[in-house]
Design an enzyme around this catalytic site. Structure first.
Site: not given
Ligand code: CAA
Length: 260
Positions: A66, A111, A114, A134
């Site tokens: 992200a 992300g 993911e 993260e």
């Protein structure tokens, strides 16, 4: 529709969805997640497409996570909405009838890991790197990582990755079952397209029912999962492709599937 942060190419019944922000290593900001969601809708609705390959533009990253610059000053409520946006887009990809393959061509972090995990399976180039960094940023994964990683590699290995934020290379990802194969970077797309073509050569309804049964069965107890499989199995016998597939076997010829 026109996209700015993703590329959507279509060839030979395959859609290739490339996350396309190479200057930011394809990091996912709000607009990119909205476009992924829309592109999945487009792929779902397009009868000329049977399989989607998800990859990253450029040669360095699949998706490096992200977008940290975008997230830096979010409020708790804004961050929750951003997480829900990513979760919904990835869940749509995961739950759609058509199979998806991640062609992981570089960094697949946060992300990005993911997104790869929301695909049905993953093929990595030797340059791929995976991880959930993260906790090193003071946050948890937010686009499904705490849930899909344990389901894919088992709770012990997933928790080690989640708590340490360690980055693993493609061979380690292969060893723990996060990816199915590792190939040279220049061979990655051809290798994945060949798998896609093998899927496309099979009976489409049966492929989609296999995906649905596997996905739905993983969410329920074993007895319920057997009912899901029995329903899928039975439904196949309402298709022309079942008659064709079995008829071709008995007649010792190649089946010609129509998707009906
Ligand atoms: N967000 C925003 N920008 C990013 C980014 C990210 N996740 N990852 C890389 N970039 C940008 C860099 O800021 C840099 O931009 P500038 O050229 O403008 O400075 C550009 O991409 C190139 O990156 P680097 O110079 O850092 O490249 P490198 O080869 O030295 O390092 C890397 C590569 C190890 C992947 C490093 O970029 C990195 O650690 N990126 C962040 C990875 C990360 O922590 N991802 C998780 C994000 S949190 C998340 O994803 C939460 C969630 O689950 C929802």
């Amino acid at each position: 529709m026109a996209y700015e942060n993703v590329l959507l190419e279509k060839e030979d019944r395959i859609a290739i969805l490339s996350i396309n922000r190479p200057k930011a290593l394809n990091a996912l900001n709000n607009d990119t997640l909205v476009e992924i969601d829309k592109a999945v809708d487009e792929i779902k609705a397009d009868d000329s497409i049977d399989v989607v390959i998800v990859t990253g533009a450029g040669d360095k990253a699949f998706v490096a996570g992200a977008d940290i610059a975008f997230m830096q000053n979010l409020t708790a409520m804004e961050a929750r909405a951003f997480g829900a946006l990513g979760q919904a887009a990835f869940r749509k990809l995961e739950a759609m009838e058509k199979p998806s393959i991640a062609a992981v061509n570089g960094f697949a972090l946060g992300g990005g890991c993911e997104l790869a995990m929301a695909c049905d399976f993953r093929v990595a180039s030797t340059s791929a790197k995976f991880g959930q960094p993260e906790v090193g940023l003071g946050i948890t994964p937010g686009f499904g990582g705490t849930q899909r990683l344990p389901r894919l590699v088992g709770p012990g290995m997933a928790k080690q990755m989640l708590y340490t934020a360690d980055i693993i290379d493609a061979n380690e990802a292969l060893r723990i079952g996060l990816v199915n194969s590792v190939v040279a970077p220049e061979e990655l797309m051809d290798f994945v397209k060949k798998i896609a073509k093998r899927i496309i050569s099979k009976a489409p309804v049966a492929v989609r029912l296999s995906k649905a049964a596997a996905n739905e069965g993983l969410q329920v107890d074993i007895d319920r999962s057997m009912t899901i499989e029995a329903d899928a199995f039975g439904l196949c016998f309402a298709t022309t492709d079942q008659k064709e597939g079995m008829g071709a076997f008995v007649e010792k010829r190649k089946p010609q599937f129509t998707g009906k």
